[in-house]
Write an enzyme that holds these catalytic residues in place. Structure first.
Site, PDB file in Angstrom:
ATOM      1  N   MET A  40       0.845  -1.201   0.000  1.00  0.00           N
ATOM      2  CA  MET A  40       0.000   0.000   0.000  1.00  0.00           C
ATOM      3  C   MET A  40       0.883   1.255   0.000  1.00  0.00           C
ATOM      4  O   MET A  40       0.408   2.346   0.338  1.00  0.00           O
ATOM      5  CB  MET A  40      -0.928  -0.008   1.213  1.00  0.00           C
ATOM      6  N   GLY A  41       2.154   1.116  -0.312  1.00  0.00           N
ATOM      7  CA  GLY A  41       3.037   2.284  -0.383  1.00  0.00           C
ATOM      8  C   GLY A  41       3.514   2.719   0.989  1.00  0.00           C
ATOM      9  O   GLY A  41       3.451   1.956   1.955  1.00  0.00           O
ATOM     10  N   HIS A  94       9.220  -3.506   3.416  1.00  0.00           N
ATOM     11  CA  HIS A  94       8.805  -3.758   2.029  1.00  0.00           C
ATOM     12  C   HIS A  94      10.017  -4.121   1.162  1.00  0.00           C
ATOM     13  O   HIS A  94       9.943  -4.979   0.283  1.00  0.00           O
ATOM     14  CB  HIS A  94       8.142  -2.516   1.434  1.00  0.00           C
ATOM     15  N   GLN A 107     -10.263  -2.622   2.097  1.00  0.00           N
ATOM     16  CA  GLN A 107      -9.798  -3.304   3.318  1.00  0.00           C
ATOM     17  C   GLN A 107      -9.795  -2.391   4.528  1.00  0.00           C
ATOM     18  O   GLN A 107      -9.298  -2.787   5.585  1.00  0.00           O
ATOM     19  CB  GLN A 107      -8.444  -3.965   3.081  1.00  0.00           C
ATOM     20  N   SER A 113       6.571  -0.519  10.130  1.00  0.00           N
ATOM     21  CA  SER A 113       5.205  -0.394   9.611  1.00  0.00           C
ATOM     22  C   SER A 113       4.995   1.029   9.130  1.00  0.00           C
ATOM     23  O   SER A 113       5.514   1.976   9.737  1.00  0.00           O
ATOM     24  CB  SER A 113       4.202  -0.705  10.732  1.00  0.00           C
TER      25      SER A 113
HETATM   26  P1  AMP Z   1       1.464  -2.949   3.483  1.00  0.00           P
HETATM   27  O1  AMP Z   1       2.013  -1.868   2.589  1.00  0.00           O
HETATM   28  O2  AMP Z   1       1.458  -2.593   4.922  1.00  0.00           O
HETATM   29  O3  AMP Z   1       0.152  -3.501   2.969  1.00  0.00           O
HETATM   30  O4  AMP Z   1       2.489  -4.156   3.366  1.00  0.00           O
HETATM   31  C1  AMP Z   1       2.836  -4.696   2.132  1.00  0.00           C
HETATM   32  C2  AMP Z   1       3.599  -5.972   2.345  1.00  0.00           C
HETATM   33  O5  AMP Z   1       4.781  -5.693   3.084  1.00  0.00           O
HETATM   34  C3  AMP Z   1       2.811  -6.997   3.176  1.00  0.00           C
HETATM   35  O6  AMP Z   1       3.047  -8.293   2.640  1.00  0.00           O
HETATM   36  C4  AMP Z   1       3.400  -6.838   4.556  1.00  0.00           C
HETATM   37  O7  AMP Z   1       3.301  -8.016   5.345  1.00  0.00           O
HETATM   38  C5  AMP Z   1       4.846  -6.536   4.211  1.00  0.00           C
HETATM   39  N1  AMP Z   1       5.497  -5.851   5.336  1.00  0.00           N
HETATM   40  C6  AMP Z   1       5.096  -4.705   5.939  1.00  0.00           C
HETATM   41  N2  AMP Z   1       5.909  -4.408   6.979  1.00  0.00           N
HETATM   42  C7  AMP Z   1       6.836  -5.402   7.036  1.00  0.00           C
HETATM   43  C8  AMP Z   1       7.940  -5.699   7.892  1.00  0.00           C
HETATM   44  N3  AMP Z   1       8.257  -4.905   8.906  1.00  0.00           N
HETATM   45  N4  AMP Z   1       8.667  -6.810   7.652  1.00  0.00           N
HETATM   46  C9  AMP Z   1       8.347  -7.648   6.618  1.00  0.00           C
HETATM   47  N5  AMP Z   1       7.313  -7.427   5.772  1.00  0.00           N
HETATM   48  C10 AMP Z   1       6.570  -6.332   5.977  1.00  0.00           C
END
Ligand code: AMP
Length: 297
Positions: free
Chosen positions: A46-47, A53, A77, A201
């Site tokens: 989601m950027g 990421h 979502q 995050s």
């Molecule tokens: P998001 O942008 O939060 O939807 O995350 C996109 C992808 O990155 C998802 O598969 C998350 O599980 C992964 N992701 C986000 N934060 C982390 C992290 N700290 N370590 C590993 N993967 C991550």
């Protein structure tokens, strides 16, 4: 669309990723990469990209040779009172980070490209999506499963990478891919943490300095719980003590702190040894999730 062949190194950090805004462009790009003999990896995001990421991108480049990240803040979502509008959007920085890590393309669709007028379908997963975040965020995993299914069918990559940080999401996605026979290999990537153990995050941006000091306690409590389980304490005892520790740490609320079986996310029986400790807590505007492997001693 022409995909410029990249020499043996496979990773070229001097070139900005190709930006794809439509499903047609995405498909043409994947077709060209395949025609060029490449194995294609998709990294859905989601950027507001960070090193968590980038771990997915790095792993993608190890297991494939053409990495497409997608950036789409998926309205489906988010609940009505959640942070869809406030969710951080940092396109320029995201593009620079993807370039620096050698991602070759980025899919950056509009909401209307993903959900054109008349859109009426939904992927709903029972079992693994119930409880935990599924209980705290009704409809969330329908939104995730629907958008991920769409992205997988749009790109048809060889592999798609997801973070273990969103453990329940990873299980939901594995379920959908198995159930619907989507021909893709799902790769889970371990959680990337900062120097104090906080899982990276995009939502950590909501934390002020005082809240950050509380936030880092989450991982410590989960690690302690894993140690207690290894030492023979029961899941119920570990959760009780863990909840007390989270309260003591100063979190505003605990959405859940639970111990489940690692894969099916079922309530563990006496004979289940491979467990996962999962938590979601609230701190100011931030809702933080984390999880950890545990083996019952
Ligand atoms: P998001 O942008 O939060 O939807 O995350 C996109 C992808 O990155 C998802 O598969 C998350 O599980 C992964 N992701 C986000 N934060 C982390 C992290 N700290 N370590 C590993 N993967 C991550």
């Amino acid at each position: 669309m022409t995909i410029t062949p990249i020499a043996d190194t496979a990773v070229d950090t001097t070139r900005s990723p190709v930006v794809l805004k439509t499903v047609a462009d995405l498909r043409a790009c994947v077709a060209a990469a395949r025609a060029d003999g490449r194995r294609v990896a998709l990294v859905p995001t989601m950027g507001a990209l960070h090193d968590g990421h980038m771990a997915l991108v790095r792993q993608g480049l190890q297991q494939a040779d053409f990495v497409i990240a997608s950036i789409f803040v998926n309205p489906a979502q988010f609940g009505p009172n959640e942070d869809f509008s406030a969710y951080p959007r940092t396109w320029e920085a995201d593009l620079a980070l993807l370039a620096a890590h050698g991602a070759q393309a980025v899919f950056y669709p509009s909401v209307s490209e993903m959900y054109p007028s008349g859109f009426a379908s939904k992927i709903s997963v029972t079992g693994v999506s119930e409880g935990l975040c599924g209980a705290a965020r009704p409809g969330h995993f329908d939104g995730v499963a629907t958008v991920v299914t769409k992205l997988l069918l749009q790109a048809m990559p060889d592999i798609a990478l997801f973070g273990e940080k969103d453990w329940q999401q990873l299980q939901v996605i594995r379920r959908v891919v198995d159930d619907l026979n989507i021909p893709v290999t799902i790769v889970g990537v371990p959680t990337v943490r900062d120097e104090n153990g906080l899982a990276l995050s995009s939502r950590n941006a909501y934390l002020n300095a005082d809240q950050y000091k509380i936030a880092v306690r989450l991982n410590i409590v989960l690690s302690d719980m894993a140690a207690w389980l290894a030492a023979g304490r029961s899941p119920a005892q570990a959760v009780k003590e863990g909840l007390a520790r989270l309260e003591e740490a100063g979190f505003d609320a605990v959405d859940y702190l639970e111990i489940r079986t690692a894969d099916g996310l079922a309530l563990p029986g006496e004979t289940d040894t491979a467990l996962r400790i999962l938590a979601a807590v609230r701190l100011g505007r931030a809702r933080l999730i984390d999880n950890m492997a545990a083996v019952r001693g």
